[in-house]
Motif scaffolding. Structure first.
Motif, short mmCIF file in Angstrom:
data_model
loop_
_atom_site.label_atom_id
_atom_site.label_comp_id
_atom_site.label_asym_id
_atom_site.label_seq_id
_atom_site.Cartn_x
_atom_site.Cartn_y
_atom_site.Cartn_z
N VAL A 11 -0.97 1.44 -14.50
CA VAL A 11 0.20 1.04 -13.37
C VAL A 11 0.49 -0.48 -13.40
CG1 VAL A 11 0.34 1.04 -10.91
CG2 VAL A 11 -0.51 3.07 -12.04
N LEU A 12 -0.51 -1.14 -13.50
CA LEU A 12 -0.42 -2.82 -13.57
C LEU A 12 0.42 -3.07 -14.82
CD1 LEU A 12 -3.99 -3.93 -12.40
CD2 LEU A 12 -1.82 -3.80 -10.86
N ARG A 13 0.51 -2.39 -15.91
CA ARG A 13 1.17 -2.89 -17.00
C ARG A 13 2.42 -2.35 -16.96
NH1 ARG A 13 -0.92 -4.91 -21.69
NH2 ARG A 13 -2.97 -5.45 -22.12
N SER A 22 2.11 -1.83 -6.20
CA SER A 22 1.39 -1.75 -4.74
C SER A 22 1.27 -0.54 -4.22
CB SER A 22 1.65 -3.12 -3.90
OG SER A 22 1.82 -4.32 -4.55
N ALA A 23 2.41 0.06 -4.23
CA ALA A 23 2.28 1.42 -3.32
C ALA A 23 1.47 2.60 -4.20
CB ALA A 23 3.62 2.12 -2.81
N THR A 24 1.61 2.31 -5.62
CA THR A 24 0.84 3.17 -6.42
C THR A 24 -0.56 3.14 -6.31
OG1 THR A 24 2.85 3.52 -7.60
CG2 THR A 24 0.77 4.42 -8.62
N LEU A 25 -1.16 1.94 -6.11
CA LEU A 25 -2.30 1.43 -6.17
C LEU A 25 -3.01 1.90 -5.00
CD1 LEU A 25 -2.47 -2.02 -7.93
CD2 LEU A 25 -3.13 0.15 -9.01
N VAL A 26 -2.29 1.76 -3.68
CA VAL A 26 -2.90 2.23 -2.44
C VAL A 26 -3.18 3.69 -2.42
CG1 VAL A 26 -2.00 2.36 0.02
CG2 VAL A 26 -1.79 0.43 -1.19
N VAL A 27 -1.98 4.66 -3.09
CA VAL A 27 -2.35 5.95 -3.06
C VAL A 27 -3.35 6.30 -3.86
CG1 VAL A 27 -1.36 8.20 -4.06
CG2 VAL A 27 0.24 6.43 -2.67
N LEU A 28 -3.67 5.61 -5.06
CA LEU A 28 -4.67 5.90 -6.00
C LEU A 28 -6.12 5.74 -5.23
CD1 LEU A 28 -3.67 4.60 -9.32
CD2 LEU A 28 -3.93 7.02 -8.91
N LEU A 29 -6.09 4.40 -4.68
CA LEU A 29 -7.51 3.96 -3.84
C LEU A 29 -7.79 5.03 -2.65
CD1 LEU A 29 -6.95 0.23 -3.91
CD2 LEU A 29 -8.58 1.60 -5.31
#
Length: 393
Positions: A11-13, A22-29
């Motif tokens: 996601v970060l790459r 940011s939204a994707t990382l929030v969902v994953l966490l």
């Protein structure tokens, strides 16, 4: 863990905007939080994910922390966690699982290094993760790609190794694999950074030396292994000698054979006397073959070599009690209790020995101590009640 980490790196790459990342990382966490909570016995998933072994591991970790608290500078010595475990274990654990459940490892490599070597050992192990992460970030910034690379897979693999080491014992084969992954990660990162270096950043011209002028790390490692081989094979040879001695013929009915066998075991165990596993193996073998006296001598040698040898002192307790030497048995029991203060089985045995020897007041004190640490349904608790009744208390 490695897959989840690779997902975050992907996601970060990616070329997505910062807001989408940011939204994707929030969902994953957010998706990971119930799983993590369940592992620690919280939330709706706890009945599927929580294992009682986690509470046992947490107990082992707290013991290591208590050891570090009292021995912050030098620790207690390599592989000495087991010698100190009984002294630092928690009362609830002994009550629930009995004094017989012990551990010789913290089940957390970082805390194991900390208890063995002190705070410096803990910082050294944490430093491995810090170095790996910082070098990885530098290489990623230099690389700047938008897809997963070998570097990412190596970093995720090392991270998985490191995370499992936080909940596992220090196994040599796994540790070697982890350090190999770290070496591959650092080597790959170095190649990326060297490939992206600008000519203007080179401060001095590179000299092309013949390959023969360099001593590679592989050569250094091979030399080190050759130097260490005699030391590792030494214990193996001593192990074989001890096991051969224990296979010699000899019983209580054949005194000459018993004497030869006992002397062979006594000589073979001496180089290994500081290792409690070997000591108990030799002592039990001597007891089973009917030579308790030589077993006592080996036990006494074990306590001289290692004053914290629980096995040595407890073996003396058994031998002296069986040979009707209550005074010596009580002295050895007190030394065992100094190393294992929550062992209510030893405590009640000591109280019973004291009562037989006429030491009523100290027998009462020890019996009352048993009542504070032993489970109500345990034999030790019931024996303490009977002892107190017998002296009118």
């Amino acid at each position: 863990a490695a897959f989840f980490l690779l997902l975050i790196i992907w996601v970060l790459r990616s070329k997505a905007s910062k807001s989408k990342k940011s939204a994707t990382l929030v969902v994953l966490l957010a998706a990971a939080m119930p799983i993590i909570a369940g592992v620690f016995n919280f939330g709706p998933l706890r009945k599927f994910l929580y294992q009682e072994t986690l509470s046992i591991r947490l107990h082992y970790w707290r013991v290591a922390i208590r050891i570090m608290r009292d021995h912050p500078i030098n620790g207690v010595g390599i592989d000495k966690y087991g010698d100190f475990y009984r002294t630092y274990r928690e009362q609830w654990f002994v009550k629930k699982y009995s004094p017989g459940l012990i551990s010789s490892n913290a089940h957390n490599v970082a805390l194991q290094w900390g208890s063995d070597l002190g705070v410096l050992g803990l910082l050294m192990y944490i430093g491995l993760a810090v170095v790996a992460f910082s070098i990885y970030l530098k290489a990623v910034r230099r690389d700047g790609g938008n897809s997963l690379t070998e570097l990412d897979y190596l970093f995720a693999s090392f991270a998985a190794f490191y995370l499992q080491s936080i909940i596992s014992i220090a196994q040599l084969s796994v540790t070697v694999l982890g350090f190999a992954l770290l070496g591959l990660l650092l080597g790959r990162a170095r190649l990326i950074m060297d490939a992206t270096i600008q000519p203007s950043q080179i401060k001095r011209p590179a000299r092309n030396k013949p390959k023969g002028e360099y001593i590679g790390l592989g050569t250094v490692w091979l030399i080190a292994m050759l130097i260490l081989t005699p030391f590792t094979s030494w214990e193996m040879r001593k192990d074989i000698e001890l096991r051969k001695a224990m296979q010699l013929p000899g019983t209580a009915q054949k005194v000459p054979d018993l004497s030869v066998r006992s002397n062979a075991i006594k000589a073979a165990i001496q180089p290994l006397i500081t290792d409690q596993d070997y000591a108990v193996l030799a002592i039990q073998n001597l007891y089973e073959q009917g030579n308790a006296q030589t077993g006592v001598e080996v036990a006494q040698n074990a306590t001289k070599s290692n004053p914290r040898s629980w096995v040595g002192f407890q073996s003396q307790v058994v031998a002296f009690a069986q040979s009707n030497q209550p005074k010596l048995a009580m002295e050895a029991s007190k030394k065992v209790l100094a190393l294992d203060p929550l062992n209510f089985n030893i405590q009640i045995n000591l109280a019973q020995q004291e009562l037989k020897s006429g030491e009523t007041s100290t027998a009462e004190v020890n019996a009352r101590k048993v009542l504070t640490v032993a489970p109500v349904d345990s034999d030790a608790y019931k024996a303490s009640i009977e002892l107190l009744k017998s002296i009118g208390k």
